[in-house]
Write a protein that holds these residues in place. Structure first.
Motif: not given
Ligand code: FMN
Length: 273
Positions: A85, A184, A221, A223, A265
């Motif tokens: 995922r 997005f 998100s 943000f 990872r």
């Molecule tokens: C609590 C949390 C908040 C996140 N916030 C954002 C965000 O605001 N914008 C974004 O593009 N990705 C966000 N992410 C995604 C992370 O950047 C992403 O999970 C991480 O880089 C690992 O990539 P993967 O989810 O594809 O394994 C968030 C992930 C988590 C768990």
């Protein structure tokens, strides 16, 4: 109220032994549930070998008998599913069907909660997503400007976020359909709310797995959650009193990206005692 059908009960005592709050006793050779103190976890319904326990607290039609073929996932498949995922940040211009939205929410609804409080709620945003987005961009821009105006050694690490939020806001204003780096251009967001962060977090995780199982994509998100902090306009739109209750925001849509392999990872940090 939970009750035992005396005509069906075979006094096997399995419900008595499994009840985590010990409110079931054997009286005159039949199991009897004392509902005061019961957390309504449903273990007695689930464990009874003769289907003698029922309740009017929940919809009993949703209770499914165990089926090995449809209730099990192989450990390797499960781990691969978790590894494969990804956070999706590119979406097709396609709505998410309501039956899929409800299935995602069911994955949250059936997630365990502390004391079986079931204190997790959901806000599904699609029609008002553009309105919400505009408020979120505005909020992040304001937060960014406030950080830059009062930079201290403690807030120095926030400078790059502040610049990013102001830049994102400006780009979004130029062309909202092309430059949406907050949602997005996804068609849907599901916000998970709870007074208990662990409960909302666990529900969110299962929902994310369901999103992927349905062929949809999502990212959390953080943000957006930051944008909601102390922002009256966003809280009013969402019908919330307190931004602390907002646990996660899953931005969801049909992915317009495909991955060919899992991502690497760090090794796990494990303490074996
Ligand atoms: C609590 C949390 C908040 C996140 N916030 C954002 C965000 O605001 N914008 C974004 O593009 N990705 C966000 N992410 C995604 C992370 O950047 C992403 O999970 C991480 O880089 C690992 O990539 P993967 O989810 O594809 O394994 C968030 C992930 C988590 C768990």
């Amino acid at each position: 109220m939970f009750k035992v059908d005396k005509n069906k009960c075979i006094a096997c005592t399995q419900c008595i032994k499994d009840c985590p709050v010990h409110v079931i006793g054997l009286e005159e050779g039949k199991a009897v549930i004392h509902n005061e103190g019961c957390t309504e976890c449903g273990h007695c319904v689930a464990i009874c070998p003769v289907d003698a326990v029922s309740t009017d607290t929940y919809n009993m039609d949703e209770v499914l008998p165990y089926n090995k073929d449809t209730f099990t996932v192989g450990a390797d498949n499960l781990l691969n599913f978790i590894k494969f995922r990804r956070s999706v940040r590119k979406f097709k211009d396609k709505e998410v069907e309501q039956d899929k939205v409800l299935k995602i929410i069911d994955a949250g609804r059936f997630t365990q909660t502390s004391r079986n409080s079931q204190d997790v709620s959901y806000i599904v945003v699609s029609e008002k997503l553009n309105e919400l987005k505009a408020l979120a961009y505005e909020s992040l821009k304001q937060k960014g400007e406030a950080i830059l105006a009062n930079l201290t050694p403690e807030t120095e690490h926030l400078k790059r976020y502040a610049n990013l939020w102001i830049h994102s806001y400006n780009e979004y204003q130029k062309d909202p359909s092309k430059n949406d780096s907050l949602f997005f251009n996804a068609p849907l967001a599901i916000l998970v709310t709870s007074p208990t962060p662990i409960n909302g977090g666990l529900a969110s995780t299962n929902m994310e797995l369901m999103v992927n199982a349905l062929g949809l994509g999502t990212f959390y998100s953080g943000f957006f959650l930051h944008a909601t902090q102390d922002n009256e306009a966003i809280l009013e739109l969402l019908g919330l009193q307190d931004s602390k209750r907002l646990i996660s925001c899953l931005v969801i849509g049909y992915p317009d990206v495909s991955y060919k392999r899992t991502a690497p990872r760090k090794n796990a940090q494990i303490t074996w005692l």
